[in-house]
Design an enzyme around this catalytic site. Structure first.
Site, PDB file in Angstrom:
ATOM      1  N   CYS A 113       9.654   8.334 -35.423  1.00 16.32           N
ATOM      2  CA  CYS A 113       9.275   9.031 -35.107  1.00 16.32           C
ATOM      3  C   CYS A 113       9.281   9.943 -34.284  1.00 16.32           C
ATOM      4  O   CYS A 113       8.945  10.909 -33.069  1.00 16.32           O
ATOM      5  CB  CYS A 113       9.069   7.959 -33.680  1.00 16.32           C
ATOM      6  N   HIS A 239       7.897  10.951 -27.527  1.00 18.42           N
ATOM      7  CA  HIS A 239       7.359   9.766 -28.455  1.00 18.42           C
ATOM      8  C   HIS A 239       5.912   8.889 -27.286  1.00 18.42           C
ATOM      9  O   HIS A 239       6.695   8.432 -26.249  1.00 18.42           O
ATOM     10  CB  HIS A 239       8.393   9.247 -29.679  1.00 18.42           C
ATOM     11  N   ASN A 269       0.260   4.396 -30.721  1.00 19.99           N
ATOM     12  CA  ASN A 269       1.902   4.717 -31.504  1.00 19.99           C
ATOM     13  C   ASN A 269       1.233   5.689 -32.207  1.00 19.99           C
ATOM     14  O   ASN A 269       1.306   5.108 -33.678  1.00 19.99           O
ATOM     15  CB  ASN A 269       2.672   4.308 -31.569  1.00 19.99           C
TER      16      ASN A 269
HETATM   17  O1  UT7 Z   1       8.190   4.252 -31.902  1.00 23.00           O
HETATM   18  C1  UT7 Z   1       9.173   3.835 -32.210  1.00 23.00           C
HETATM   19  C2  UT7 Z   1       9.689   3.125 -31.237  1.00 23.00           C
HETATM   20  N1  UT7 Z   1       9.350   2.616 -31.152  1.00 23.00           N
HETATM   21  C3  UT7 Z   1       9.283   1.399 -29.648  1.00 23.00           C
HETATM   22  O2  UT7 Z   1       9.408   2.733 -28.851  1.00 23.00           O
HETATM   23  C4  UT7 Z   1       8.499   0.635 -30.148  1.00 23.00           C
HETATM   24  C5  UT7 Z   1      10.086  -0.392 -28.758  1.00 23.00           C
HETATM   25  N2  UT7 Z   1       9.469  -1.547 -28.304  1.00 23.00           N
HETATM   26  C6  UT7 Z   1       8.311  -1.510 -27.627  1.00 23.00           C
HETATM   27  O3  UT7 Z   1       7.395  -1.172 -27.300  1.00 23.00           O
HETATM   28  C7  UT7 Z   1       7.747  -2.925 -27.308  1.00 23.00           C
HETATM   29  O4  UT7 Z   1       8.784  -4.617 -27.778  1.00 23.00           O
HETATM   30  C8  UT7 Z   1       6.709  -3.884 -27.543  1.00 23.00           C
HETATM   31  C9  UT7 Z   1       5.395  -3.446 -27.802  1.00 23.00           C
HETATM   32  C10 UT7 Z   1       6.724  -3.965 -29.263  1.00 23.00           C
HETATM   33  C11 UT7 Z   1       6.627  -5.904 -27.657  1.00 23.00           C
HETATM   34  O5  UT7 Z   1       6.711  -5.873 -26.350  1.00 23.00           O
HETATM   35  P1  UT7 Z   1       7.699  -7.126 -25.517  1.00 23.00           P
HETATM   36  O6  UT7 Z   1       7.010  -6.939 -24.291  1.00 23.00           O
HETATM   37  O7  UT7 Z   1       8.844  -6.580 -25.846  1.00 23.00           O
HETATM   38  O8  UT7 Z   1       7.052  -8.497 -26.701  1.00 23.00           O
HETATM   39  P2  UT7 Z   1       7.623  -9.516 -27.228  1.00 23.00           P
HETATM   40  O9  UT7 Z   1       7.937  -9.022 -28.332  1.00 23.00           O
HETATM   41  O10 UT7 Z   1       9.507  -9.612 -26.137  1.00 23.00           O
HETATM   42  O11 UT7 Z   1       6.338 -10.211 -27.118  1.00 23.00           O
HETATM   43  C12 UT7 Z   1       6.477 -11.011 -26.089  1.00 23.00           C
HETATM   44  C13 UT7 Z   1       5.574 -13.052 -25.723  1.00 23.00           C
HETATM   45  C14 UT7 Z   1       6.208 -13.389 -27.202  1.00 23.00           C
HETATM   46  O12 UT7 Z   1       5.241 -14.543 -27.219  1.00 23.00           O
HETATM   47  P3  UT7 Z   1       5.995 -15.826 -26.537  1.00 23.00           P
HETATM   48  O13 UT7 Z   1       7.574 -15.538 -27.311  1.00 23.00           O
HETATM   49  O14 UT7 Z   1       6.831 -15.272 -24.972  1.00 23.00           O
HETATM   50  O15 UT7 Z   1       6.247 -16.251 -26.895  1.00 23.00           O
HETATM   51  C15 UT7 Z   1       5.116 -12.299 -28.783  1.00 23.00           C
HETATM   52  O16 UT7 Z   1       4.790 -13.372 -30.008  1.00 23.00           O
HETATM   53  O17 UT7 Z   1       3.759 -11.412 -26.424  1.00 23.00           O
HETATM   54  C16 UT7 Z   1       4.334 -12.053 -28.090  1.00 23.00           C
HETATM   55  N3  UT7 Z   1       3.167 -11.462 -28.630  1.00 23.00           N
HETATM   56  C17 UT7 Z   1       1.344 -10.814 -28.890  1.00 23.00           C
HETATM   57  N4  UT7 Z   1       0.225 -11.677 -27.400  1.00 23.00           N
HETATM   58  C18 UT7 Z   1      -0.307 -11.413 -27.949  1.00 23.00           C
HETATM   59  C19 UT7 Z   1       3.681 -10.113 -29.504  1.00 23.00           C
HETATM   60  N5  UT7 Z   1       2.867  -9.300 -30.302  1.00 23.00           N
HETATM   61  C20 UT7 Z   1       1.183  -9.643 -29.136  1.00 23.00           C
HETATM   62  C21 UT7 Z   1       0.273  -9.365 -29.270  1.00 23.00           C
HETATM   63  N6  UT7 Z   1      -0.365 -10.373 -29.099  1.00 23.00           N
HETATM   64  N7  UT7 Z   1      -0.258  -8.471 -30.668  1.00 23.00           N
END
Ligand code: UT7
Length: 313
Positions: A113, A239, A269
């Site tokens: 990225c 990014h 992204n």
């Molecule tokens: O491009 C390269 C650089 N990349 C980045 O900068 C990415 C950085 N990270 C992020 O932007 C975020 O961490 C994500 C967008 C990838 C994920 O968001 P988050 O707020 O960190 O979510 P999480 O992974 O902590 O998941 C929270 C909850 C989980 O459920 P529980 O365990 O709380 O019950 C996941 O299972 O959301 C759930 N979840 C979803 N729910 C509905 C994960 N993906 C989804 C989804 N739809 N698509």
């Protein structure tokens, strides 16, 4: 040796097929509310028959047409990508062949990225060293090909696109338009696309914490090296990873909120393509004044980062 380089033009390409959050909710256990509130994406574009080289070529053609240069002027093509399907020929050679650029130095670069900022700095350095006079720099990704469409944690995030810029050496009486790069890496497996499992996997929260804590310092350093205060920026194009990363960084820097790129909303992204794609669209919409200082900051897989202040065409 040259004094530096300047950007003459941008161009971009996005496939016509739109994949909305509602479409995704039919494919995996997700919903529009989660995606918009956690990442900020409403929709993304997905390539059908277009290859990485096709998309790169379309973006490069547009940038070249807007630059006032011709294929004869181009002696360097650099492509940033982490999703080219083939190891050889590289995408840059394919783009050169598509555009009819006779014998440029042509290579691909993979820093995921942060790729466009790395490629821009590399082309600028080649021009400064006198190894090239005019270059096309492209960020392109077909992430749909390396996305696991059954994994909701990544399927909702990524999109396909290409963005390109044309650079040329500045005259002795001109100021360089590509500022000093701040680049580096913080090696980690937190984002990976490995040969044995050719899908993107990421430890989202780990990368989120890294990005929100590290990127502001990189951005401030790039401004400092360019002699520009963040409040003076005419554009801020980080990014496009997550609106919840972009907006707090912009606030921390004190950038005018009206000049912050938020293309993630409509494109998702797109890794190495996200910065030139967002900037090309902002210029097309007249949101960035010609000559304004614009801060670019790429960050992602590696983990890698790179940022610089550029003057817009
Ligand atoms: O491009 C390269 C650089 N990349 C980045 O900068 C990415 C950085 N990270 C992020 O932007 C975020 O961490 C994500 C967008 C990838 C994920 O968001 P988050 O707020 O960190 O979510 P999480 O992974 O902590 O998941 C929270 C909850 C989980 O459920 P529980 O365990 O709380 O019950 C996941 O299972 O959301 C759930 N979840 C979803 N729910 C509905 C994960 N993906 C989804 C989804 N739809 N698509």
């Amino acid at each position: 040796m040259n004094k530096g380089s300047k950007i003459l033009s941008f161009g971009h390409y996005q496939p016509s097929r739109v994949l909305t959050n509602h479409d995704l909710a039919q494919m995996v256990d997700t919903n529009d509310e989660w995606i918009q509130s956690r990442v900020g994406i409403k929709e993304r574009r997905i390539a059908d028959s277009e290859t990485v080289a096709d998309m790169a070529g379309f973006a490069a053609e547009k940038a070249l047409a807007a630059s006032g240069l011709t294929v004869e002027d181009i002696d360097l093509v650099v492509v940033a990508t982490c999703s080219a399907a083939d190891r050889s020929p590289n995408t840059a050679c394919r783009v050169a062949a598509k555009l009819g650029i006779a014998a440029p130095a042509a290579f691909d670069l993979n820093t995921a990225c942060s790729g466009f900022s790395y490629a821009l700095a590399t082309a600028d350095h080649a021009i400064r060293a006198g190894a090239a006079r005019s270059a096309i720099v492209i960020g392109v990704e077909k992430l749909s090909e390396i996305t696991d469409w059954t994994d909701r944690s990544t399927a909702v995030i990524f999109g396909d696109a290409a963005g390109a810029a044309v650079l040329t050496a500045v005259g002795d009486d001109e100021e360089p338009g590509v500022g000093p790069v701040v680049w580096g890496s913080d090696p980690s497996e937190a984002i990976a696309i490995e040969g044995w499992r050719p899908y993107i996997v990421q430890e989202g929260q780990k990368v989120f914490r890294w990005a929100t804590t590290q990127v502001p310092g990189i951005a401030i350093e790039a401004c400092k090296r360019a002699g520009v205060e963040p409040s003076e920026l005419g554009g801020f194009v980080p990014h496009q990873a997550n609106l919840r990363i972009i907006e707090p960084i912009a606030r921390k820097l004190g950038v005018n909120p009206d000049v912050v790129a938020r293309d993630i909303v409509e494109s998702g992204n797109t890794s190495a393509a996200s910065i030139p794609l967002a900037l090309s669209k902002m210029i097309e919409r007249g949101e960035i004044k010609s000559g304004a200082p614009v801060l670019l900051v790429g960050f992602g897989g590696g983990l890698t980062y790179a940022g610089q202040v550029v003057r817009c065409p």
